[in-house]
Design an enzyme around this catalytic site. Sequence first.
Site, PDB file in Angstrom:
ATOM      1  N   CYS A 165      13.611  41.615  48.611  1.00  0.00           N
ATOM      2  CA  CYS A 165      14.565  42.554  48.017  1.00  0.00           C
ATOM      3  C   CYS A 165      14.411  43.921  48.657  1.00  0.00           C
ATOM      4  O   CYS A 165      15.330  44.723  48.659  1.00  0.00           O
ATOM      5  CB  CYS A 165      14.337  42.641  46.519  1.00  0.00           C
ATOM      6  N   GLU A 170      14.690  43.234  37.725  1.00  0.00           N
ATOM      7  CA  GLU A 170      14.343  43.561  39.118  1.00  0.00           C
ATOM      8  C   GLU A 170      15.294  42.757  39.987  1.00  0.00           C
ATOM      9  O   GLU A 170      15.093  41.550  40.181  1.00  0.00           O
ATOM     10  CB  GLU A 170      12.885  43.158  39.414  1.00  0.00           C
ATOM     11  N   LYS A 213       8.901  31.040  33.863  1.00  0.00           N
ATOM     12  CA  LYS A 213       9.797  30.062  34.481  1.00  0.00           C
ATOM     13  C   LYS A 213       9.967  30.420  35.956  1.00  0.00           C
ATOM     14  O   LYS A 213      10.769  31.265  36.320  1.00  0.00           O
ATOM     15  CB  LYS A 213      11.165  30.049  33.786  1.00  0.00           C
ATOM     16  N   GLU A 245      23.368  41.568  50.629  1.00  0.00           N
ATOM     17  CA  GLU A 245      21.964  41.347  50.957  1.00  0.00           C
ATOM     18  C   GLU A 245      21.876  40.289  52.049  1.00  0.00           C
ATOM     19  O   GLU A 245      22.400  39.190  51.875  1.00  0.00           O
ATOM     20  CB  GLU A 245      21.279  40.807  49.697  1.00  0.00           C
TER      21      GLU A 245
HETATM   22  P1  NAD Z   1      18.182  33.791  41.878  1.00  0.00           P
HETATM   23  O1  NAD Z   1      18.820  34.850  41.043  1.00  0.00           O
HETATM   24  O2  NAD Z   1      19.018  32.678  42.347  1.00  0.00           O
HETATM   25  O3  NAD Z   1      16.978  33.119  41.074  1.00  0.00           O
HETATM   26  C1  NAD Z   1      15.964  33.885  40.472  1.00  0.00           C
HETATM   27  C2  NAD Z   1      15.418  33.121  39.291  1.00  0.00           C
HETATM   28  O4  NAD Z   1      16.467  32.917  38.344  1.00  0.00           O
HETATM   29  C3  NAD Z   1      14.891  31.724  39.631  1.00  0.00           C
HETATM   30  O5  NAD Z   1      13.790  31.449  38.799  1.00  0.00           O
HETATM   31  C4  NAD Z   1      16.059  30.824  39.262  1.00  0.00           C
HETATM   32  O6  NAD Z   1      15.636  29.522  38.904  1.00  0.00           O
HETATM   33  C5  NAD Z   1      16.622  31.539  38.063  1.00  0.00           C
HETATM   34  N1  NAD Z   1      18.043  31.289  37.857  1.00  0.00           N
HETATM   35  C6  NAD Z   1      18.995  30.982  38.778  1.00  0.00           C
HETATM   36  N2  NAD Z   1      20.188  30.820  38.179  1.00  0.00           N
HETATM   37  C7  NAD Z   1      19.988  31.025  36.860  1.00  0.00           C
HETATM   38  C8  NAD Z   1      20.848  31.013  35.725  1.00  0.00           C
HETATM   39  N3  NAD Z   1      22.147  30.770  35.834  1.00  0.00           N
HETATM   40  N4  NAD Z   1      20.302  31.283  34.521  1.00  0.00           N
HETATM   41  C9  NAD Z   1      18.977  31.554  34.406  1.00  0.00           C
HETATM   42  N5  NAD Z   1      18.126  31.581  35.434  1.00  0.00           N
HETATM   43  C10 NAD Z   1      18.621  31.336  36.654  1.00  0.00           C
HETATM   44  O7  NAD Z   1      17.454  34.555  43.057  1.00  0.00           O
HETATM   45  P2  NAD Z   1      16.554  33.928  44.214  1.00  0.00           P
HETATM   46  O8  NAD Z   1      17.470  33.395  45.259  1.00  0.00           O
HETATM   47  O9  NAD Z   1      15.496  33.031  43.665  1.00  0.00           O
HETATM   48  O10 NAD Z   1      15.792  35.227  44.731  1.00  0.00           O
HETATM   49  C11 NAD Z   1      16.360  36.114  45.603  1.00  0.00           C
HETATM   50  C12 NAD Z   1      16.902  37.327  44.863  1.00  0.00           C
HETATM   51  O11 NAD Z   1      15.845  37.939  44.129  1.00  0.00           O
HETATM   52  C13 NAD Z   1      17.416  38.367  45.811  1.00  0.00           C
HETATM   53  O12 NAD Z   1      18.600  38.916  45.326  1.00  0.00           O
HETATM   54  C14 NAD Z   1      16.291  39.413  45.798  1.00  0.00           C
HETATM   55  O13 NAD Z   1      16.711  40.691  46.157  1.00  0.00           O
HETATM   56  C15 NAD Z   1      15.828  39.334  44.391  1.00  0.00           C
HETATM   57  N6  NAD Z   1      14.473  39.877  44.269  1.00  0.00           N
HETATM   58  C16 NAD Z   1      14.314  41.082  43.650  1.00  0.00           C
HETATM   59  C17 NAD Z   1      13.044  41.643  43.536  1.00  0.00           C
HETATM   60  C18 NAD Z   1      12.851  42.967  42.861  1.00  0.00           C
HETATM   61  O14 NAD Z   1      11.733  43.254  42.464  1.00  0.00           O
HETATM   62  N7  NAD Z   1      13.867  43.803  42.713  1.00  0.00           N
HETATM   63  C19 NAD Z   1      11.934  40.955  44.048  1.00  0.00           C
HETATM   64  C20 NAD Z   1      12.135  39.739  44.687  1.00  0.00           C
HETATM   65  C21 NAD Z   1      13.419  39.201  44.771  1.00  0.00           C
END
Ligand code: NAD
Length: 487
Positions: A293, A259, A183, A390
């Site tokens: 991240c 992650e 997803k 962040e």
């Molecule tokens: P996000 O948490 O908003 O979304 C991530 C994923 O979760 C997306 O696919 C989104 O559609 C889904 N999602 C959002 N709300 C949801 C819910 N209520 N229930 C289920 N799924 C849901 O994050 P983002 O804005 O897409 O990405 C940025 C974040 O990701 C930052 O915090 C970054 O640090 C983190 N990140 C971490 C790593 C790592 O490896 N540690 C790598 C890349 C990004």
Amino acid sequence: MNGAEISVVAGVPKGLLIGGEWVEAAGGAQLAVENPANSEVLAMVADAGPAEALEALAAASRAQAGWAKTPPRTRAEILRAAFEEIMRRQEELSLLMTLEMGKPLAESRGEVAYAAEFFRWFSEEAVRINGDFYISPDGNTRVLTTRAPVGPSLLITPWNFPLAMGTRKIGPALAAGCTVVLKPAKQTPLCSLALAGILIGAGVPKGVVNVITTSNPAAVTEALVGDDRLRKLSFTGSTEVGRELMAKSSQHLLRLSMELGGNAPLIVFEDADLDKAVDGAMLAKMRNMGEACTAANRIMVHRSIAGEFSLRLGERMERLKVAEGTDPTAEVGPLIDQAAVSKVTALVADALGHGAEVVVGGSRIGDRGYFFAPTVIRGVPRHSRMFSEEIFGPIAPVYEFDSDAEAIEMANSTSYGLVAYIFTESFSRAHRTIEALDTGMIGVNQGFVSNAAAPFGGVKHSGFGREGGFEGIHEYLTVKYAALNLG
Ligand code: NAD
């Protein structure tokens, strides 16, 4: 869009991949994918609800036993073929990535190669899944251990690395013998859909890889984690959402990999090679426009060199070419959306309100797309929001310290623990600092740690589990033990 851009977007399947077939969402529902460089709609893709998500899980569940029994060499060769096809199509995938996510083409090329590498690495790991055999201490039992695939896995990925976050999960899952439902984030589904097409072409059997695109991730995920056919959730995204998903996953006691977010310190000690430190800070801060991240969120410099360091960093940041990612001379592209621009604007305003001073940049550029100027900011007090949140944008706050102990205390005073970067020419200082930092990863004299052969992951609120390296495949394997009584 020019001809090449139109054809690259047109070539991507726009449906849901369920059981090996591309299907529409119920009622033909679609969601719009926007180009962040100009806010124009690039494409419409299927917008799934919980019912289609459950069909995808059903397909993954039906395919699970067959995939687990598929010889490791066959699984490996499918991954290897997908690696080769991604690299053959590197230019096309890079353009697609730049169009939907915004990063400059040169960075997209880098991500495509990095993404492909997870398939090559895990094709090599698929044939090395081992167990153990030993004698119990009382001599009466033989302990036989094997490793079995965990089972159908839900893989949720963010928008900032639209291809690599997918391959970093699909690679080890398929290598281990798990079927998956992917997803992707709604902002960047096109790379995942293109990737699914490549996997099918490489010979992945029906139902082994399913892809669900949706504008309603909460409802779709809730349905999936509430179904006991699902055995594993691997999530990359914000800590906030990760925490929520962890709570929901308790219902069926899912295996989890998380992650999550980061708040990386980058420490420049007084004995650092300043050229290396400035280069490292540029890379750690500006890769992906700061939307990583792993981005350096707090640049901490020894007081004796902070002035010179800030000046040099400011000069480098000011020279960066900010432009649409498809411009071959672009070094910094747009942020992902208006919310991202609003967030960095608010963080800068908060720091200035607390007495900080802008060295370069500090504001949005233009009103077309979501561009923000590369920014260096000094004198940010620790109680400012950007010390603990962040940033996820091209803002480099420089903090000062007087002693190693103070630098380490500052670095560790965050709920996150993903990565840290340190710059020093002293071997013993580097080792002492590595041991003292509460992070899953540390870059020493380099502003980049990502590598398919290395275990990527964090501690504390940055999550748990490791992707890549020898550890990555174990996230998708479970130990099975047989006690053998030889009589
Ligand atoms: P996000 O948490 O908003 O979304 C991530 C994923 O979760 C997306 O696919 C989104 O559609 C889904 N999602 C959002 N709300 C949801 C819910 N209520 N229930 C289920 N799924 C849901 O994050 P983002 O804005 O897409 O990405 C940025 C974040 O990701 C930052 O915090 C970054 O640090 C983190 N990140 C971490 C790593 C790592 O490896 N540690 C790598 C890349 C990004």
